[in-house]
Write an enzyme that holds these catalytic residues in place. Structure first.
Site, PDB file in Angstrom:
ATOM      1  N   ARG A 133     -14.464  -9.713 -44.788  1.00 56.89           N
ATOM      2  CA  ARG A 133     -15.039  -9.191 -43.543  1.00 56.89           C
ATOM      3  C   ARG A 133     -16.336  -9.931 -43.265  1.00 56.89           C
ATOM      4  NH1 ARG A 133     -16.910  -3.676 -44.158  1.00 56.89           N
ATOM      5  NH2 ARG A 133     -18.972  -4.584 -44.035  1.00 56.89           N
ATOM      6  N   GLU A 151     -23.726 -11.117 -42.916  1.00 51.30           N
ATOM      7  CA  GLU A 151     -23.249 -11.484 -44.256  1.00 51.30           C
ATOM      8  C   GLU A 151     -21.747 -11.660 -44.217  1.00 51.30           C
ATOM      9  OE1 GLU A 151     -22.757  -8.757 -47.394  1.00 51.30           O
ATOM     10  OE2 GLU A 151     -22.370  -7.053 -46.104  1.00 51.30           O
ATOM     11  N   ASN A 153     -18.425 -10.728 -46.552  1.00 55.86           N
ATOM     12  CA  ASN A 153     -17.983  -9.917 -47.692  1.00 55.86           C
ATOM     13  C   ASN A 153     -16.676 -10.447 -48.261  1.00 55.86           C
ATOM     14  OD1 ASN A 153     -19.932  -7.540 -47.734  1.00 55.86           O
ATOM     15  ND2 ASN A 153     -19.306  -7.602 -45.589  1.00 55.86           N
ATOM     16  N   SER A 158     -14.839  -2.726 -46.785  1.00 57.26           N
ATOM     17  CA  SER A 158     -14.296  -1.395 -46.511  1.00 57.26           C
ATOM     18  C   SER A 158     -14.205  -1.094 -45.018  1.00 57.26           C
ATOM     19  CB  SER A 158     -15.139  -0.345 -47.224  1.00 57.26           C
ATOM     20  OG  SER A 158     -16.466  -0.458 -46.811  1.00 57.26           O
ATOM     21  N   LYS A 337     -25.014 -13.760 -51.556  1.00 59.87           N
ATOM     22  CA  LYS A 337     -25.911 -14.092 -50.446  1.00 59.87           C
ATOM     23  C   LYS A 337     -26.491 -15.498 -50.627  1.00 59.87           C
ATOM     24  CE  LYS A 337     -25.728  -9.605 -49.053  1.00 59.87           C
ATOM     25  NZ  LYS A 337     -24.848  -8.612 -49.676  1.00 59.87           N
ATOM     26  N   LYS A 406     -33.028 -10.254 -49.716  1.00 62.62           N
ATOM     27  CA  LYS A 406     -31.796  -9.702 -50.303  1.00 62.62           C
ATOM     28  C   LYS A 406     -31.549 -10.233 -51.714  1.00 62.62           C
ATOM     29  CE  LYS A 406     -29.499  -9.673 -45.786  1.00 62.62           C
ATOM     30  NZ  LYS A 406     -28.230  -9.915 -45.059  1.00 62.62           N
ATOM     31  N   GLU A 410     -23.967  -6.015 -53.372  1.00 60.09           N
ATOM     32  CA  GLU A 410     -23.093  -5.518 -52.310  1.00 60.09           C
ATOM     33  C   GLU A 410     -23.184  -3.996 -52.244  1.00 60.09           C
ATOM     34  OE1 GLU A 410     -21.548  -7.292 -50.175  1.00 60.09           O
ATOM     35  OE2 GLU A 410     -22.216  -9.109 -51.170  1.00 60.09           O
ATOM     36  N   GLY A 411     -22.721  -3.471 -51.128  1.00 59.33           N
ATOM     37  CA  GLY A 411     -22.535  -2.022 -51.055  1.00 59.33           C
ATOM     38  C   GLY A 411     -23.661  -1.275 -50.367  1.00 59.33           C
ATOM     39  N   ARG A 492     -19.934  -0.891 -36.609  1.00 56.72           N
ATOM     40  CA  ARG A 492     -20.775   0.134 -37.244  1.00 56.72           C
ATOM     41  C   ARG A 492     -22.079   0.230 -36.478  1.00 56.72           C
ATOM     42  NH1 ARG A 492     -21.419  -1.770 -43.186  1.00 56.72           N
ATOM     43  NH2 ARG A 492     -21.336  -3.678 -41.984  1.00 56.72           N
TER      44      ARG A 492
END
Ligand code: ADP
Ligand code: MG
Ligand code: MG
Length: 516
Positions: A133, A151, A153, A158, A337, A406, A410-411, A492
């Site tokens: 993603r 970013e 992924n 998800s 990253k 950063k 992740e997450g 989002r």
């Protein structure tokens, strides 16, 4: 900065009766259609029977999103898939970057060790699956609107399951509810793109499942979802599983959910002489054995899933097995990253040309298209001019306000924003600053919307982040790409006072695009 929100869209819903009707419709639709999450203990008590579900946080209206930006993000996804498949195959490149961050990052160092151990004995599976993603925000420069990548992924990307659902929810509301509002919104005036994110990701899993082929040991083959204990975002994952079953009514793809912490309890490996197949022994029926064709990680992306050396042995067991990993360790590392930073560091400040050239030649049309989506990202090492300049910016009380710092995580919830950056730098040894990257903040045009979260409404300025899913199946040894598809999108949205945007982390909510 001009606003994307028109005078009357979205409506403010000042009338309580109107508002309540819309909210009730959404509450019912979300539960009826599985746009839902498991409640946190603070809401559910201990729910010892595990029967409760609650609506996922959503916007009442699809947020306006520039059509040209949406089209660009969709169009470039297959280029990104290919780019990251190539990076995953470039062990030398990844090795160099791992060396740069591993000193201050034990998690990355441990992942690299797993790769080295498996490399030594030899990989027995060359196919690799990416359910990717790529995330963007819209950057406004005068009248020009341009997507900039937040970013990329490569593990546990998800919300593909829930995202398809909120696109359907907003379509339903556009058909049945918005036209009835006092500030009526005719259905014909709302351009809502179709969103095949659940089907798209499931099709990626199906492609890998079929590419694995039949078991030479005589077992039925299966897909295993490796999940976290106590996962609240379980319906998002279930939607992918259901989409996988309904995609082809004539074939059954057995799917099992296996907690990451129980990998070694319920799986074994066939001996190397026979092919090191990953065998799954369903705990509910000891007479059954399945051969795992695809190991799909929805866990294992952060240190929290590796509390003991045994957890690392579990990851090693998957990596050295014949199962197609989604992702492999190398593909997970391609999502660092740090990788994004070296691809994006402008040539004028880097001591070497941008690494993008290593994977996509200058005269390839996609080089310029990818480059346009990058924003400025800097290393924080002490060895390069770019790194030294970034150290100055990050430590400066005024300059730091334009940046996010950063780590290789992740997450959600791991970054440092603006004035928190100099503070954080003081707390880590200077030798470890290179484990972080410094990224310019993207400031999208203002949008207004109303979020329904935990039954309460939050109205105000919001920031939207578009994610585009991609599915890619390739051969690590030959470079052959067997599947490369753009696979739907995610929008989002978070309140404009919030720096983080993760839905699962509690900052953002699910949204869909009204193209304008
Ligand atoms: P993670 O892998 O943990 O999701 P991200 O890089 O996506 O990390 O950062 C988390 C959130 O921080 C994003 O969803 C976004 O809301 C915000 N963010 C990250 N980078 C930027 C940026 N360059 N400009 C503005 N916001 C950003
Ligand atoms: Mg991420
Ligand atoms: Mg993110």
């Amino acid at each position: 900065m001009s606003s994307l929100t028109g005078d009357s869209y979205p409506p403010t819903l000042d009338d309580a009766l109107e508002r309540d009707r819309l909210v009730q419709t959404i509450k019912d639709w979300t539960i009826a259609n599985g746009l839902a999450v498991r409640p946190p203990p603070a809401i559910a008590g201990n729910d010892s029977e595990g029967i409760l579900a609650m609506s996922a946080p959503v916007t009442l209206f699809p947020s306006p999103f520039p059509k040209s930006c949406f089209a660009e993000a969709e169009a470039i996804q297959t280029k990104y898939n290919e780019l990251y498949a190539r990076i995953s195959q470039d062990e030398e490149f990844l090795s160099g970057l791992v060396q740069e961050v591993a000193g201050g990052d034990e998690f990355i160092a441990n992942l690299w060790d797993i790769h080295l151990r498996v490399k030594k004995e030899g990989y027995v599976q060359n196919l690799s699956l990416g359910l990717f993603r790529s995330d963007y925000m819209v950057h406004q420069d005068g009248d020009n609107l341009q997507i900039k990548q937040v970013e990329f992924n490569t593990i546990a990307s998800s919300f593909g399951g829930l995202s398809a659902q909120i696109s359907l929810l907003h379509k339903h509301l556009a058909k049945t509810e918005y036209p009835l509002l006092k500030d009526t919104i005719p259905q014909s005036s709302i351009d809502l793109p179709t969103n095949q994110s659940a089907e798209g990701l499931a099709a990626g899993l199906a492609a890998a499942f079929h590419a694995y082929g039949k078991s030479t040991l005589g077992h039925p083959t299966c897909v295993v979802f490796l999940v976290q204990d106590g996962e609240r975002n379980v319906f998002d994952q279930r939607h992918l599983e259901y989409a996988l079953q309904s995609s082809d009514p004539d074939t059954t793809v057995p799917v099992f959910r296996l907690p990451f912490s129980q990998i070694l309890t319920h799986t074994t490996l066939a001996p190397s002489s026979r092919g090191r197949q990953l065998l799954y022994h369903p705990p509910h029926n000891p007479t059954l054995t399945f051969e795992v064709a695809v190991a799909y990680f929805r866990a294992g992306y952060g240190p929290g899933d590796y509390p003991t050396p045994t957890a690392w042995e579990a990851r090693y067991q998957i990596e050295r097995s014949a199962a197609i990993a989604c992702p492999s360790v190398l593909t997970q590392l391609a999502g660092m990253k740090k990788v994004q930073q070296v691809l994006a560091t402008p040539e004028s400040v880097a001591s070497t040309p941008s690494a993008l050239r290593r994977f996509v030649s200058d005269d390839d049309m996609s080089h310029a298209a990818l480059w346009k989506t990058f924003t400025n990202i800097y290393p924080l090492d002490n060895a390069t001019p770019a790194g030294r300049e970034a150290r100055r910016l990050a430590a400066d009380a005024e300059e730091c306000k334009k940046y996010v710092m950063k780590p290789q995580r992740e997450g959600g919830g791991n970054n440092f924003y603006k004035t928190a950056i100099p503070q954080q730098l003081k707390e880590i040894p200077e030798a470890h600053w290179g484990s972080y990257i410094l990224m310019e903040l993207i400031t999208p045009p203002p949008v207004v919307n109303t979020i329904l979260r935990n039954g309460a409404l939050e109205h105000g300025g919001v920031i939207c982040e578009l994610g585009v899913y991609g599915t890619c199946l390739w051969d690590q040894a030959t470079g052959e790409v067997l599947r490369n598809e753009e696979s739907g999108y995610l929008l989002r949205t978070k309140g404009d006072q919030s720096e983080e945007g993760g839905v699962a982390a509690g900052y953002g909510c699910m949204d869909s695009c009204r193209l304008v």
